[in-house]
Scaffold this motif. Structure first.
Motif: not given
Length: 185
Positions: A46-48, A116-118, A125-126, A129-131
């Protein structure tokens, strides 16, 4: 129930929580529950950025619906994330277990989402992972929204690139205009 959808970072959780507070409704965030309850390899996955299996998510959502009073409405955030989950939810509606009064889709540009996520400081939130989340939104969530529209659920698109307060004001204006969103009876 009012369902909030949008890509991670679009502001759906902020807006869902604000609306729930304003209306005095429970705010049900499957993401929050997952971060509290999921451990081991599932948590690492999930975290990935990987989605957990539909059966696991549906089982969790069933548990959540059993502990809250769904009779008086609530705000649902983070579910469904696949067509199978959407079908399960629509089946609950079909059998009179739940009522969906609206789906509010918060749309935000990839630039706003990334910013926002960064800035929120979570380890998952890398840039990669955001992409991936933005692609998953297009691949999985957009068809779900269309699926709900075809099922007759009112869908409202809100521009999430604005400030949280401006977005909230638009949602409140929508709710006031469409009073049935709060009390479908």
């Amino acid at each position: 129930m009012i369902v909030f959808m949008g890509a991670a970072g679009s502001g759906k959780s902020v807006q869902g929580r604000m609306l729930a507070d304003e209306l005095g409704l429970p705010w049900v965030s499957t993401g929050e529950f997952l971060r509290m309850l999921v451990a081991g390899q599932d948590r690492k996955d999930m975290m990935s950025g990987k989605l957990l299996p539909d059966r696991d998510i549906i089982q969790l959502v069933r548990k959540i619906f059993n502990i809250i009073n769904t009779d008086h409405g609530f705000v649902l955030d983070g579910f469904p994330r696949t067509l199978a989950q959407a079908d399960w939810l629509l089946n609950q509606v079909k059998h009179g277990q739940l009522t969906i009064t609206a789906l509010i889709n918060i749309q935000a540009s990839p630039e706003v989402i990334k910013k926002r996520l960064m800035s929120r400081g979570r380890t998952d939130d890398t840039e990669e992972s955001i992409g991936k989340r933005i692609k998953e939104y297009q691949q999985f969530v957009v068809p779900i929204i269309e699926h709900f529209e075809k099922a007759g659920v009112p869908v409202y698109e809100i521009n999430g690139d604005q400030s949280p307060l401006a977005v909230h004001e638009k949602i409140i204006a929508l709710v006031r205009k469409e009073r049935k969103l709060v009390h479908p009876d």
